[in-house]
Design a protein around this motif. Structure first.
Motif, mmCIF file in Angstrom:
data_model
loop_
_atom_site.group_PDB
_atom_site.id
_atom_site.type_symbol
_atom_site.label_atom_id
_atom_site.label_comp_id
_atom_site.label_asym_id
_atom_site.label_seq_id
_atom_site.Cartn_x
_atom_site.Cartn_y
_atom_site.Cartn_z
ATOM 1 N N ALA A 42 0.967 -1.706 0.276
ATOM 2 C CA ALA A 42 0.217 0.339 -0.081
ATOM 3 C C ALA A 42 0.763 1.031 -0.363
ATOM 4 C CB ALA A 42 -0.919 0.098 1.213
ATOM 5 N N ILE A 43 -0.223 1.885 -0.680
ATOM 6 C CA ILE A 43 0.716 3.939 -0.597
ATOM 7 C C ILE A 43 0.586 4.129 0.908
ATOM 8 C CG2 ILE A 43 -0.487 5.072 -2.227
ATOM 9 C CD1 ILE A 43 2.198 6.001 -2.775
ATOM 10 N N TYR A 44 1.188 4.879 1.891
ATOM 11 C CA TYR A 44 1.071 6.006 2.649
ATOM 12 C C TYR A 44 1.796 7.153 2.282
ATOM 13 C CZ TYR A 44 0.805 1.735 5.044
ATOM 14 O OH TYR A 44 -0.023 0.161 5.108
ATOM 15 N N LEU A 45 0.455 7.568 2.409
ATOM 16 C CA LEU A 45 0.509 9.967 2.971
ATOM 17 C C LEU A 45 1.228 10.491 3.695
ATOM 18 C CD1 LEU A 45 -1.996 9.652 0.179
ATOM 19 C CD2 LEU A 45 0.401 9.445 -0.568
ATOM 20 N N PHE A 46 2.141 11.395 3.879
ATOM 21 C CA PHE A 46 2.016 12.127 4.679
ATOM 22 C C PHE A 46 2.203 13.399 4.454
ATOM 23 C CE2 PHE A 46 4.583 7.940 5.734
ATOM 24 C CZ PHE A 46 3.791 7.744 6.318
ATOM 25 N N ARG A 47 1.796 14.332 5.709
ATOM 26 C CA ARG A 47 1.703 15.602 4.919
ATOM 27 C C ARG A 47 3.047 16.467 6.200
ATOM 28 N NH1 ARG A 47 -3.028 19.191 6.988
ATOM 29 N NH2 ARG A 47 -2.012 20.699 6.927
ATOM 30 N N SER A 48 3.038 17.682 5.413
ATOM 31 C CA SER A 48 4.054 18.361 6.564
ATOM 32 C C SER A 48 2.590 19.188 7.287
ATOM 33 C CB SER A 48 5.125 19.325 5.576
ATOM 34 O OG SER A 48 3.997 20.241 4.553
#
Length: 117
Positions: A42-48
């Protein structure tokens, strides 16, 4: 798009992360905070914190791939900051990555007809 093909699951960490973290630090967040396996494809997305940067972490069967994107103007469209993880459809993930408003995208299920005719 730069990311590996065939990604069917996308998860968005709703709380901003320290963007100095690399592969190992983000994989640890996936395991300990999101309660997921960073090696499941799966792809995991992170925000600043500012909302204008995005990091994507995915296992491509040979290693962890880390993609970093910063918008030159504006911010990504993010959900309300809270603890947890949010599952995104492929269309929502692709729109988010492109910097588009993805929160209004809803897939419509079509029921196939019972008989041809």
């Amino acid at each position: 798009m730069i990311l590996p093909r065939g990604i069917s699951r996308a998860y968005l960490a709703t709380r901003p992360v320290d963007f100095r973290k690399g592969h190992a630090g983000l994989a640890l967040i996936v395991q300990s905070v999101l309660d997921q396996n960073p090696y499941n494809g799966a792809i995991y997305l992170f925000r600043s914190k500012r909302g204008d940067q995005l990091k994507c972490l995915v296992w491509d069967q040979t290693g962890l791939v880390l993609v970093y994107k910063r918008l030159e103007q504006g911010n990504f469209a993010w959900p309300k900051v809270q603890d947890g993880v949010m599952r995104l459809s492929r269309a929502q993930y692709e729109a988010l990555f492109e910097g588009l408003e993805w929160r209004r995208m809803v897939a419509q299920r079509v029921v196939p007809p019972a008989a041809a005719g």
